[in-house]
Design a protein around this motif. Structure first.
Motif, short mmCIF file in Angstrom:
data_model
loop_
_atom_site.label_atom_id
_atom_site.label_comp_id
_atom_site.label_asym_id
_atom_site.label_seq_id
_atom_site.Cartn_x
_atom_site.Cartn_y
_atom_site.Cartn_z
N LEU B 195 0.84 -1.21 0.00
CA LEU B 195 0.00 0.00 0.00
C LEU B 195 0.87 1.25 0.00
O LEU B 195 0.63 2.20 -0.75
N ALA B 198 2.30 1.80 -3.41
CA ALA B 198 1.34 2.38 -4.35
C ALA B 198 1.15 3.88 -4.11
O ALA B 198 1.06 4.66 -5.05
N ILE B 199 1.13 4.26 -2.83
CA ILE B 199 0.96 5.69 -2.50
C ILE B 199 2.15 6.49 -2.99
O ILE B 199 2.00 7.53 -3.65
N GLY B 202 2.59 7.17 -6.88
CA GLY B 202 1.69 8.12 -7.53
C GLY B 202 1.66 9.51 -6.90
O GLY B 202 0.98 10.39 -7.40
N GLU B 203 2.39 9.72 -5.80
CA GLU B 203 2.25 10.95 -5.04
C GLU B 203 2.80 12.16 -5.83
O GLU B 203 3.87 12.09 -6.43
N ALA B 237 0.71 3.33 -14.83
CA ALA B 237 0.59 3.58 -13.38
C ALA B 237 -0.52 2.73 -12.78
O ALA B 237 -0.38 2.15 -11.69
N PHE B 238 -1.63 2.63 -13.55
CA PHE B 238 -2.74 1.80 -13.10
C PHE B 238 -2.31 0.34 -12.94
O PHE B 238 -2.60 -0.31 -11.93
N THR B 241 -0.26 -0.13 -9.77
CA THR B 241 -1.07 -0.12 -8.55
C THR B 241 -1.88 -1.41 -8.42
O THR B 241 -1.94 -2.02 -7.36
N TRP B 242 -2.50 -1.79 -9.54
CA TRP B 242 -3.29 -3.02 -9.49
C TRP B 242 -2.42 -4.24 -9.21
O TRP B 242 -2.82 -5.15 -8.51
N CYS B 244 0.18 -4.25 -7.32
CA CYS B 244 0.39 -4.23 -5.87
C CYS B 244 -0.81 -4.83 -5.14
O CYS B 244 -0.66 -5.64 -4.23
N MET B 245 -2.01 -4.41 -5.57
CA MET B 245 -3.22 -4.90 -4.90
C MET B 245 -3.35 -6.42 -5.02
O MET B 245 -3.67 -7.11 -4.06
#
Lengths: 332, 263
Positions: B195, B198-199, B202-203, B237-238, B241-242, B244-245
């Protein structure tokens, strides 16, 4: 002889709660000592005081003659078997058992050899590669025991170690623990709320209530000569007899106790003895337990199987030997 | 009964469309760089851009340090709260939630005022110092997720008895945390870590205002100046993140079953 563990006026208070209150206690080296009492009676706190997880509010504790206050748990030469075993879930059995040696910095080969020896001692040779999650309750119990013994403690503390096991397994573990204790010669301090367990395993028993020790003695002594009403009632559910009753039948105005198995139940109404009425019957296999009403007093008696059992509501006559009616120290 | 199901499906369909149509449109647009046919040209340009590689590597490095800092900060804290100060738990939980309430822009202006080059703690005086400040800021932003993940992990093990068992066997505090507690909450720590990752990837706010070459500001820069590449970047980027999830989901399945509660 220096006692293995000695309490001098030791108290542990949590705010207003006196978990352990001015307890004096001496445990002899090599003894199998049981602390017996209902939950909340202070027996587990006593164990935690010996282990060093709790510090006394006042009084002192010594272990083999050395003052124990302020000494951290691992420098006390004691070890604990926890109620729910507390095995490390991420380590296999061998590493669990060898953990104490690993922390001490013992080399891998040597500590694994010692762990194998300890596993053999608790009859789990070859289980080293398994994870705690793959073991049964009894096996986890043995691993916890091996882990506690591998550091060769002088005193082993056991906190209701058989509480989570089923009856059959508990009985065989009782025997095994007793043999292990004899073979190793280590002082065992055993906490339990099961009076049968305490009586069958221990060399001496301390009965706890409300943070105090009510009586200390050999199992026979505790069972046959309880010092107080509490001990008589808690250990083996003895019949507690009020002073009036005792005066009529034994001539002294004192509280008395009488074991259920020491009462003879006669169905002959004309016989000599105390008249009683049967309230209910509980079949226990080897015997039948009767609840009796004697002049408004509720007593229990056991009738061995094979003899005739009176019906509910039947009038019977009770008799017992005078010398088996035990007079308690507690004043009327 | 029938109508209830109809409405449920309708709402579900609308939700799905709301979520997926922009995503699909972005993806479709990102493929149209070459006139008249679909191609992955935009992706080739983006991935081949040295600034993409540099900023992405920078953000990954910052993320790794943020995770390390977060673990070092959160694991002992959550452990100690569970073991010795359970009455402080609501307070600590509230503090860890603050970053969700206070916008990053407020935090960064606070930093700029506090740690300027003529302040007693001149973090902003050098590039390394600013990097350190960025890591600290990110660790703060990730605190709610990290703390919750670790605390949930600790709930599944019997912290007190395991601690006492290790203690009586001679383990000190560092050994207990590193070799008994951490391995047993590792899965929880890892999901907190992903998590955090992912943060950080994209920050935008902190990195941009502290003027660091991170992935977020690069994304914004490209978006403002190009046509097809930003769409490709957004899809990338998507995907990260995905990714990571899904890793969190997979890890959760491998969570160790506690010895005390085998089922």
């Amino acid at each position: 002889m220096t006692p293995a563990v000695a309490f001098q006026k030791t108290s542990r208070h949590f705010g207003a709660v006196r978990a352990v209150d001015a307890v004096d206690l001496e445990i002899k080296p090599g003894e199998f000592f049981a602390m017996l009492g209902p939950s909340g009676s202070g027996k587990t706190t006593c164990l935690r005081l010996i282990a060093g997880f709790e510090q006394p509010t006042s009084g002192s504790i010594s272990i083999f003659g050395e003052r124990a206050e302020g000494v951290p748990p691992y420098r006390r030469n004691v070890n604990t078997v926890f109620q729910d075993y507390a095995l490390f879930p991420h380590l296999n059995v061998l590493d669990n058992v060898a953990y104490g040696l690993m922390v001490k910095g013992v080399g891998k080969d040597e500590r694994h050899r010692a762990a194998e020896d300890a596993l053999r001692l608790v009859q789990l040779p070859g289980y080293g590669g398994r994870k705690p999650g793959q073991l049964s309750g009894g096996q986890r119990q043995r691993v916890a025991l091996a882990r506690a013994l591998v550091n060769k403690p002088k005193v082993l503390l056991l906190d209701e170690p058989l509480g989570a096991l089923d009856l059959k397994l508990r009985e065989s573990m009782q025997e095994e623990l007793k043999q292990l204790q004899k073979a190793l010669g280590i002082t065992f301090v055993f906490v339990t709320h099961d009076q049968g367990e305490a009586l069958s395993m221990a060399d001496r028993v301390a009965v706890f209530n409300d943070g105090r020790i009510m009586q200390v003695g050999a199992p026979e002594e505790i069972y046959q000569r309880p010092a107080s009403r509490f001990v008589a009632d808690f250990v083996g559910s003895s019949n507690v007899l009020p002073p009036d009753f005792v005066q009529r039948h034994a001539g002294q105005r004192r509280w008395g106790s009488l074991r259920p198995e020491q009462i003879r139940v006669g169905r002959d109404k004309s016989g000599d003895g105390v008249a009683a009425r049967v309230l209910s019957r509980h079949y226990l296999g080897a015997a039948t337990k009767l609840a009796l009403d004697v002049e408004g007093l509720r007593l229990h008696a056991t009738v061995p199987s094979g003899t005739a059992v009176p019906e509910d509501g039947e009038h019977v006559v009770l008799s017992f030997n005078r010398d088996q009616l035990h007079l308690m120290e507690e004043q009327a | 009964m029938k109508t209830g199901r109809f409405w449920a499906w309708l709402v579900f369909g609308l939700g799905t469309a709301y979520f997926f149509i922009p995503l699909i449109a972005t993806f479709e647009f990102s493929l149209r760089m070459r006139r008249g046919e679909y191609s992955f040209d935009a992706y080739r340009v983006v991935l081949g851009d040295s600034r993409f590689q540099e900023t992405f590597a920078y953000s990954v490095t910052v993320a790794v340090f943020t995770i390390l800092l977060g673990v070092l900060l959160v694991v002992p804290t959550a452990y100690w709260i569970r073991l010795r100060m359970p009455h402080l738990r609501p307070v600590v939980e509230f503090i860890t939630l603050l970053p969700l309430v206070i916008p990053a822009i407020v935090i960064v202006f606070g930093y700029i005022r506090m740690y300027g080059s003529n302040s007693p703690l001149p973090f902003l005086g050098s590039a390394r110092g600013t990097d350190a400040l960025l890591v600290i800021g990110y660790a703060t932003l990730a605190l709610p997720y990290m703390y919750r993940a670790v605390d949930t992990g600790l709930r599944t093990i019997d912290v007190r008895t395991l601690t006492e068992a290790a203690q009586i066997l001679g383990a000190g505090w560092t050994t207990i945390i590193a070799r008994v507690i951490l391995p047993n909450v590792l899965i929880a720590v890892l999901s907190g870590a992903f998590l955090t990752f992912a943060i950080v990837i994209g920050e935008f706010t902190l990195a941009s205002l502290l003027n660091r070459p991170a992935f977020g500001p690069y994304l914004q820069n490209i978006g403002a100046n190009r046509a097809y590449e930003p769409a490709a970047l957004a899809v990338i980027a998507f995907a990260i993140t995905w990714g990571c999830m899904s890793v969190i989901q997979i890890l959760a399945r491998f969570a160790p079953k506690s010895a005390n509660r085998p089922n």
